[in-house]
Design a protein around this motif. Structure first.
Motif, PDB file in Angstrom:
ATOM      1  N   GLU A 215      39.350  19.875  -3.249  1.00  0.00           N
ATOM      2  CA  GLU A 215      39.944  19.769  -1.709  1.00  0.00           C
ATOM      3  C   GLU A 215      39.395  18.449  -1.086  1.00  0.00           C
ATOM      4  N   SER A 216      38.570  17.810  -1.549  1.00  0.00           N
ATOM      5  CA  SER A 216      38.097  16.569  -0.785  1.00  0.00           C
ATOM      6  C   SER A 216      38.700  15.627  -0.915  1.00  0.00           C
ATOM      7  N   ALA A 217      39.579  15.516  -2.147  1.00  0.00           N
ATOM      8  CA  ALA A 217      40.670  14.488  -2.319  1.00  0.00           C
ATOM      9  C   ALA A 217      41.552  14.389  -0.974  1.00  0.00           C
ATOM     10  N   THR A 218      41.750  15.335  -0.322  1.00  0.00           N
ATOM     11  CA  THR A 218      42.755  15.206   0.884  1.00  0.00           C
ATOM     12  C   THR A 218      41.790  14.357   2.120  1.00  0.00           C
ATOM     13  N   VAL A 219      40.406  14.201   1.917  1.00  0.00           N
ATOM     14  CA  VAL A 219      39.700  13.467   2.800  1.00  0.00           C
ATOM     15  C   VAL A 219      39.683  11.911   2.376  1.00  0.00           C
ATOM     16  N   HIS A 220      39.226  11.782   1.107  1.00  0.00           N
ATOM     17  CA  HIS A 220      38.920  10.347   0.733  1.00  0.00           C
ATOM     18  C   HIS A 220      40.313   9.651  -0.271  1.00  0.00           C
ATOM     19  N   GLN A 221      41.123  10.532  -0.513  1.00  0.00           N
ATOM     20  CA  GLN A 221      42.346  10.202  -1.118  1.00  0.00           C
ATOM     21  C   GLN A 221      42.136   9.609  -2.626  1.00  0.00           C
ATOM     22  N   LEU A 222      40.940   9.824  -3.074  1.00  0.00           N
ATOM     23  CA  LEU A 222      40.673   9.536  -4.599  1.00  0.00           C
ATOM     24  C   LEU A 222      40.874  10.712  -5.473  1.00  0.00           C
ATOM     25  N   THR A 223      42.038  10.505  -6.285  1.00  0.00           N
ATOM     26  CA  THR A 223      42.329  11.654  -7.194  1.00  0.00           C
ATOM     27  C   THR A 223      41.366  11.733  -8.496  1.00  0.00           C
ATOM     28  N   ASP A 224      41.544  12.958  -9.339  1.00  0.00           N
ATOM     29  CA  ASP A 224      40.763  13.200 -10.590  1.00  0.00           C
ATOM     30  C   ASP A 224      41.225  12.031 -11.541  1.00  0.00           C
ATOM     31  N   ALA A 225      42.462  11.631 -11.589  1.00  0.00           N
ATOM     32  CA  ALA A 225      42.747  10.437 -12.271  1.00  0.00           C
ATOM     33  C   ALA A 225      42.126   9.050 -12.114  1.00  0.00           C
ATOM     34  N   MET A 226      41.926   8.917 -10.660  1.00  0.00           N
ATOM     35  CA  MET A 226      41.311   7.636 -10.464  1.00  0.00           C
ATOM     36  C   MET A 226      39.885   7.586 -10.624  1.00  0.00           C
ATOM     37  N   LEU A 227      39.107   8.775 -10.490  1.00  0.00           N
ATOM     38  CA  LEU A 227      37.690   8.806 -10.988  1.00  0.00           C
ATOM     39  C   LEU A 227      37.626   8.781 -12.421  1.00  0.00           C
ATOM     40  N   ARG A 228      38.497   9.434 -13.434  1.00  0.00           N
ATOM     41  CA  ARG A 228      38.674   9.200 -14.902  1.00  0.00           C
ATOM     42  C   ARG A 228      38.500   7.550 -15.215  1.00  0.00           C
ATOM     43  N   GLU A 229      38.691   7.056 -14.423  1.00  0.00           N
ATOM     44  CA  GLU A 229      38.978   5.512 -14.698  1.00  0.00           C
ATOM     45  C   GLU A 229      37.837   4.580 -13.843  1.00  0.00           C
ATOM     46  N   GLY A 230      36.946   5.427 -13.285  1.00  0.00           N
ATOM     47  CA  GLY A 230      35.900   4.528 -12.687  1.00  0.00           C
ATOM     48  C   GLY A 230      34.627   4.282 -13.544  1.00  0.00           C
ATOM     49  N   VAL A 231      33.664   3.770 -12.934  1.00  0.00           N
ATOM     50  CA  VAL A 231      32.708   3.271 -13.314  1.00  0.00           C
ATOM     51  C   VAL A 231      31.361   4.145 -13.393  1.00  0.00           C
ATOM     52  N   ALA A 232      30.648   4.227 -14.322  1.00  0.00           N
ATOM     53  CA  ALA A 232      29.367   5.098 -14.404  1.00  0.00           C
ATOM     54  C   ALA A 232      28.586   4.935 -13.181  1.00  0.00           C
ATOM     55  N   LEU A 233      28.004   5.837 -12.511  1.00  0.00           N
ATOM     56  CA  LEU A 233      27.344   5.787 -11.551  1.00  0.00           C
ATOM     57  C   LEU A 233      26.192   4.938 -11.433  1.00  0.00           C
ATOM     58  N   PRO A 234      25.198   5.064 -12.515  1.00  0.00           N
ATOM     59  CA  PRO A 234      24.203   3.960 -12.916  1.00  0.00           C
ATOM     60  C   PRO A 234      24.653   2.600 -12.905  1.00  0.00           C
ATOM     61  N   GLU A 235      25.728   2.290 -13.485  1.00  0.00           N
ATOM     62  CA  GLU A 235      26.064   0.987 -13.488  1.00  0.00           C
ATOM     63  C   GLU A 235      26.492   0.406 -12.174  1.00  0.00           C
ATOM     64  N   ALA A 236      27.459   1.310 -11.310  1.00  0.00           N
ATOM     65  CA  ALA A 236      27.377   0.860 -10.099  1.00  0.00           C
ATOM     66  C   ALA A 236      26.337   0.721  -9.187  1.00  0.00           C
ATOM     67  N   LEU A 237      25.271   1.404  -9.348  1.00  0.00           N
ATOM     68  CA  LEU A 237      24.102   1.404  -8.496  1.00  0.00           C
ATOM     69  C   LEU A 237      23.180  -0.015  -8.759  1.00  0.00           C
ATOM     70  N   GLU A 238      23.421  -0.271 -10.163  1.00  0.00           N
ATOM     71  CA  GLU A 238      22.761  -1.644 -10.593  1.00  0.00           C
ATOM     72  C   GLU A 238      23.382  -2.785  -9.714  1.00  0.00           C
ATOM     73  N   GLU A 239      24.648  -2.626  -9.772  1.00  0.00           N
ATOM     74  CA  GLU A 239      25.271  -3.671  -9.122  1.00  0.00           C
ATOM     75  C   GLU A 239      24.806  -3.709  -7.369  1.00  0.00           C
ATOM     76  N   PHE A 240      24.831  -2.686  -6.835  1.00  0.00           N
ATOM     77  CA  PHE A 240      24.578  -2.229  -5.594  1.00  0.00           C
ATOM     78  C   PHE A 240      22.910  -2.812  -5.348  1.00  0.00           C
ATOM     79  N   PHE A 241      22.052  -2.532  -6.226  1.00  0.00           N
ATOM     80  CA  PHE A 241      20.743  -2.944  -6.310  1.00  0.00           C
ATOM     81  C   PHE A 241      20.762  -4.447  -6.039  1.00  0.00           C
ATOM     82  N   ASP A 242      21.369  -5.158  -6.930  1.00  0.00           N
ATOM     83  CA  ASP A 242      21.464  -6.502  -6.788  1.00  0.00           C
ATOM     84  C   ASP A 242      21.991  -7.117  -5.623  1.00  0.00           C
TER      85      ASP A 242
END
Length: 215
Positions: A83-110
């Motif tokens: 049900e959280s999709a009603t808040v952030h508008q991110l669907t299950d399909a969008m998440l399946r196409e996303g990047v792995a959290l460690p990869e995103a965090l490494e870019e964030f660290f930079d």
């Protein structure tokens, strides 16, 4: 009897490299202070059981927002957002196409290197990022953070106006400062909204250094 002690967690990977460099000192003047406005969207409010599903950030150098340094990622997951999709508008399909959290965090660290984190109601971002870093990089992030929520609350209290309920929500505070309306719950636009609000809030403070903002 011998006592037992718990060793301090040692960060690994890119988090360790981030933490090798010191954070900006508390005496850093605001015109020289570098910050990174950060927003995350999650499946809930409990960092111990809910998940980060997107992260966005926007750098600030002194009094200038650096849009060219902005970043955004949807985080990969094969689990339903429910049900959280009603808040952030991110669907299950969008998440399946996303990047792995460690990869995103490494870019964030930079992006965070040499900067202080900036967020609105920062305890949420800090708690989720600490848990994620502990899980993937063996130690919490524990970055210094300036909280626009806390800055506005202190300002209102100094003015004898004690905030209630919706008064400190990001959109409501921006409205009071005449800032444009953005759609809520997109991590990148919320990070930009926080960055703009920070610059507006500086008009209400006599602070000249980071120390006053962290109080």
């Amino acid at each position: 009897m011998f006592g037992f002690f718990r060793a301090k967690p040692q960060p690994s990977g890119e988090l360790a490299r981030l933490l090798e460099q010191p954070w900006p000192g508390s005496s850093t003047s605001l015109d020289e202070l570098k910050l990174l406005a950060v927003d995350i969207e999650t499946t809930g409010f409990d960092a111990s059981k809910d998940r980060i599903i997107s992260i966005g950030w926007v750098p600030i150098d002194g009094f200038e927002i650096i849009l060219g340094g902005a970043g955004y990622h949807v985080i990969h997951s094969n689990r339903s957002v429910g049900e959280s999709a009603t808040v952030h508008q991110l669907t299950d399909a969008m998440l399946r196409e996303g990047v792995a959290l460690p990869e995103a965090l490494e870019e964030f660290f930079d992006a965070l290197r040499g900067r202080v984190m900036l967020a609105h109601f920062a305890s949420l971002e800090s708690s989720f990022l600490d848990v994620a870093c502990q899980r993937h990089f063996d130690a919490p992030l524990r970055a210094p953070v300036v909280d626009t929520f806390a800055l506005e609350r202190r300002h209102m209290e100094r003015m004898g106006t004690y905030p209630r309920g919706e008064d400190l929500r990001l959109a409501r505070v921006r409205e009071r400062y005449g800032l444009p309306w953005y759609g809520n719950h997109n991590a990148l636009s919320d990070a930009l909204a926080c960055a703009e609000l920070y610059l507006a809030l500086l008009q209400n403070t006599k602070a000249t250094s980071l120390k006053a903002l962290l109080g």
